[in-house]
Design an enzyme around this catalytic site. Structure first.
Site, short mmCIF file in Angstrom:
data_model
loop_
_atom_site.label_atom_id
_atom_site.label_comp_id
_atom_site.label_asym_id
_atom_site.label_seq_id
_atom_site.Cartn_x
_atom_site.Cartn_y
_atom_site.Cartn_z
N CYS A 53 0.86 -1.18 0.00
CA CYS A 53 0.00 0.00 0.00
C CYS A 53 0.90 1.23 0.00
CB CYS A 53 -0.97 -0.01 1.18
SG CYS A 53 -0.18 -0.16 2.80
N THR A 54 0.37 2.39 0.30
CA THR A 54 1.13 3.63 0.17
C THR A 54 2.32 3.70 1.14
OG1 THR A 54 -0.91 4.76 -0.45
CG2 THR A 54 0.98 6.15 0.10
#
Length: 343
Positions: free
Chosen positions: A199-200
Site C-alpha cells: 500500500c502507500t
C-alpha cells in the site's frame, strides 16, 4: 491554552511563502495501546504547533496515523520529540520522494475510533500477529516468484495511476471492500501461494496481514514502508524499479511520480493523463483525472452541469447549496456517469 488552528489555509500559505524555508513531507504510523487518546492528541497539537508542524494526524486507542509537513530546520527537534514518546521511540519515518512546501496548510490532530477505517471487528483476531515485512529487494524477488500473488491494498483511484508489475488491483472504493474480495479470489490457495501485499506507506497492510493470517493464509508478506519506502530503497541501492506510474498520496501534491509511464487516461476525453483534480463546483468536489485541454474546456469541472453551477456568482452558488445535506456519496472518488473514460 490553544488547541486549534487560528489561521486559514490561505493565511498559512502566505506565511510559508514569506518564510522561504524548506519543509519536509513525512508520514508514519504505529499500532499501540493508548489509554486516553484525547490527552495524547492535545499533547501532540501543543508541541507540534510550537514546531510549526502542519498535517493530518489521527489518534485512536489502537495507535496513531500521521501525514504531516515539518520545517526542515525543525526536523531534529521533531524527531527528538517523537523519541521522547515511548511507543514512538525510533519509529521509521517515510519521507516523501517529491517535496512540496505546501503539501499541508493546517495542523489537524483528531481523535478517531480507528487510525484506518477498516470496518473490522478487531476483537476477533490478534493484530500483532502480522505478516513478514520485506525490503524492496526482497519484494522484487517475490514479484518474480511464480508462487506469489501480489495484491494492491489501495482503492481504485490510487491504483489507476500507478501500481506494481503483475499486481492484482481490486476495483474497490474502500480498504474494507478489498479484504473480502481478495480472500474470496484466493480461497483455494491459502496454503500453496504467497500472499504479498503493498500500500502507500504500509499501514493498511499491517492490519490486512494479521487479518489474512487469521483467515488461514499460511504465507503472508507485506512491503515494509509501502511504496514510499520502496522507491527510496530502489533509488538508494540502484535496484530495478517494478512500480509503474505515480504513487497517489493524501495531501495537496496528490501524487509522486515513480516512473515515466502514464498508465491512466483523462476521464473526460480519454487522452493519456494521470493528474487528479477536484471538481471546481464546491457542491461536487469529485476527485477525477483531467487533462489540461479538458480543464480549460470544462472550467476545471467534471460535467456540464457542474460547469454551469460554477459559472454562477458565488452568492448564487452558495444559495443553491443552502439547506442541502451533502453526504459522502458526492465525494465518491472517480465514480460518476459523467466520466465517460473512467476505466
Amino acid at each position: 491554552m490553544q488547541l486549534y488552528n487560528t489561521l486559514s489555509a490561505r493565511e498559512r500559505e502566505v506565511l510559508i511563502e514569506a518564510s522561504g524555508e524548506d519543509r519536509l513531507t513525512i508520514s508514519f504510523y504505529q499500532y499501540a495501546h493508548i489509554g486516553n487518546p484525547q490527552i495524547l492528541r492535545n499533547h501532540l497539537f501543543l508541541k507540534w504547533d510550537e514546531l510549526d508542524v502542519l498535517g493530518r494526524i489521527y489518534v485512536a486507542k489502537e495507535g496513531i496515523n500521521a501525514q504531516l509537513s515539518v520545517p526542515r530546520i525543525q526536523f531534529d527537534a521533531f524527531k527528538e520529540h517523537l523519541d521522547s514518546i515511548t511507543f514512538l521511540n525510533g519509529i521509521r519515518l517515510n519521507i516523501a520522494i517529491e517535496q512540496d512546501n505546501k503539501s499541508f496548510l493546517k495542523l489537524k490532530v483528531k481523535v478517531r475510533d480507528k487510525i484506518v477505517a477498516d470496518g473490522l471487528n478487531d476483537s476477533s483476531f490478534d493484530v500483532t500477529k502480522k505478516g513478514v515485512h520485506v525490503s524492496a529487494e526482497e519484494f522484487n524477488k517475490l514479484i518474480d516468484d511464480p508462487d506469489s500473488v501480489v495484491v494492491d491494498m489501495r482503492n481504485h483511484y490510487e491504483s489507476e495511476i500507478g501500481h506494481f508489475q503483475k499486481a492484482v488491483t481490486p476495483d474497490v472504493d474502500t480498504f474494507r471492500d478489498s479484504l473480502d474480495i481478495i480472500e474470496d479470489q484466493l480461497k483455494e490457495h491459502k496454503e500453496d501461494k504467497k500472499l504479498v501485499m503493498y500500500c502507500t506507506g504500509g499501514i493498511r497492510c499491517e492490519k490486512a496481514s494479521a487479518y489474512y493470517k487469521h483467515k488461514g493464509f499460511k504465507q503472508v508478506y507485506q512491503l515494509e514502508g509501502g511504496i514510499i519506502e520502496y522507491t527510496r530503497q530502489v533509488r538508494d541501492q540502484g535496484l530495478e524499479n517494478k512500480f509503474i506510474g505515480k504513487n497517489f498520496v493524501f495531501d495537496e501534491r496528490r501524487a509522486e511520480r515513480i516512473s515515466d509511464e502514464v498508465i491512466a487516461q483523462c476521464h473526460q476525453c480519454g487522452a493519456p493523463c494521470d493528474t487528479h483534480v477536484n471538481c471546481a463546483n464546491d457542491a461536487c468536489h469529485l476527485l477525477f483525472i483531467q487533462c489540461d485541454d479538458c480543464k480549460a474546456k470544462m472550467d476545471a469541472c467534471c460535467s456540464e452541469e457542474c460547469k454551469e453551477v460554477h459559472a454562477l456568482p458565488y452568492e448564487e452558488q452558495k444559495a443553491l447549496r443552502k439547506g442541502k445535506v451533502y453526504s459522502n456519496k458526492i465525494f465518491k472518488k472517480g465514480r460518476s456517469e459523467a466520466l465517460k473514460f473512467k476505466k
